[in-house]
Scaffold this active site. Structure first.
Site, PDB file in Angstrom:
ATOM      1  N   GLU A   1      37.735 -21.614  -4.110  1.00 39.34           N
ATOM      2  CA  GLU A   1      37.495 -20.333  -3.173  1.00 39.34           C
ATOM      3  C   GLU A   1      36.230 -20.573  -2.471  1.00 39.34           C
ATOM      4  O   GLU A   1      36.158 -20.120  -1.264  1.00 39.34           O
ATOM      5  CB  GLU A   1      37.515 -19.249  -4.050  1.00 39.34           C
ATOM      6  CG  GLU A   1      38.946 -18.814  -4.780  1.00 39.34           C
ATOM      7  CD  GLU A   1      38.860 -19.545  -6.201  1.00 39.34           C
ATOM      8  OE1 GLU A   1      39.792 -19.009  -7.066  1.00 39.34           O
ATOM      9  OE2 GLU A   1      38.257 -20.461  -6.502  1.00 39.34           O
TER      10      GLU A   1
ATOM     11  N   CYS B   1      37.837 -16.691 -11.015  1.00 36.77           N
ATOM     12  CA  CYS B   1      36.994 -16.383 -12.145  1.00 36.77           C
ATOM     13  C   CYS B   1      36.290 -15.269 -12.113  1.00 36.77           C
ATOM     14  O   CYS B   1      36.020 -14.658 -11.011  1.00 36.77           O
ATOM     15  CB  CYS B   1      35.752 -17.733 -12.401  1.00 36.77           C
ATOM     16  SG  CYS B   1      34.616 -17.840 -11.132  1.00 36.77           S
TER      17      CYS B   1
END
Length: 234
Positions: free
Chosen positions: A57, A82
């Site tokens: 990301e 996460c």
């Protein structure tokens, strides 16, 4: 979900397939960012070189030239973003990054098998008003196959605390907040492994270095603050 969504999901999987993690405990992750039918950023998890372990990301966002477009963007990532609980720098976790950039929609390939993340990433984004959906089953199956080694490693990271025992008073006021914690581990802990201690209603990650006391028995110095707290899990 429309045809273009499916195309970007497949492209994210292709990017994940190009990953070359240096350890089985690192997942293969691909990410695509689009606005409408136009891709504006692409990324993957590391190149296999030592020290290069940027999350997909982050990699994709770094390639978006105009960050103002992200408020109307869609992110397609093959692994659940996460959370703070598993990062040594909580504000650099991927869910926080997505929230900070106010990304509108997120498609997730599979849930992260890391128990510090599983489901929490999705809930975190939904709480922030992000539209969250999962990849269809046929694509998620491909992602799981691609990450078989990573999933297996997460399922064998279990450990049992040997000392201190549950309910034992920790006289951390005598040791400037430090307390050695011993545990038996199915696999040796690595540089990306954290001991979690419970304090003040929250879990706090405690990084190594871990010391092997004997085969399968490890020790790490955890910091609890000046008052006694109980170790709950790692």
């Amino acid at each position: 979900m429309n045809t273009k969504d499916a195309e970007f999901m497949k492209e994210a999987i292709e990017w994940a397939a190009r990953c070359n993690p240096i350890r089985e405990s690192i997942p293969k992750v691909g990410a695509i960012i689009s606005v409408g039918q136009d891709p504006i950023g692409r990324g993957r998890r590391g190149t296999g070189q030592q020290g290069d372990d940027q999350h997909a990301e982050w990699h994709a966002l770094n390639h978006v030239p105009d960050k103002s477009m992200l408020a109307k963007a869609t992110l397609y990532t093959t692994l659940e973003p996460c959370t703070r609980e598993v990062r040594s720098k909580p504000l650099e976790c991927c869910t926080e990054l997505i929230r900070q950039h106010q990304i509108k929609r997120v498609f997730v390939g599979i849930l992260d098998p890391n128990q510090g993340v599983t489901g929490k990433g999705l809930l975190n984004l939904q709480d922030a008003g992000v539209e969250v959906a999962l990849f269809p089953h046929d694509l998620s199956t491909k992602i799981r196959a691609l990450n078989a080694a990573f999933i297996r490693s997460q399922q064998t990271l279990g450990a049992a605390i040997v000392a201190p025992t549950q309910g034992e008073e920790l006289r951390t006021y005598e040791t400037s907040g430090k307390q050695p914690v011993r545990f038996r581990c199915l696999n040796p802990p690595g540089a990306d492994t954290y001991l979690l201690v419970y304090q003040g209603g929250q879990y706090w990650p405690q990084p190594g270095p871990f010391r092997e006391v004997e085969h399968g028995l490890w020790e790490v110095d955890a910091y609890f603050g000046s008052t006694g707290e109980q170790v709950l899990q790692i």
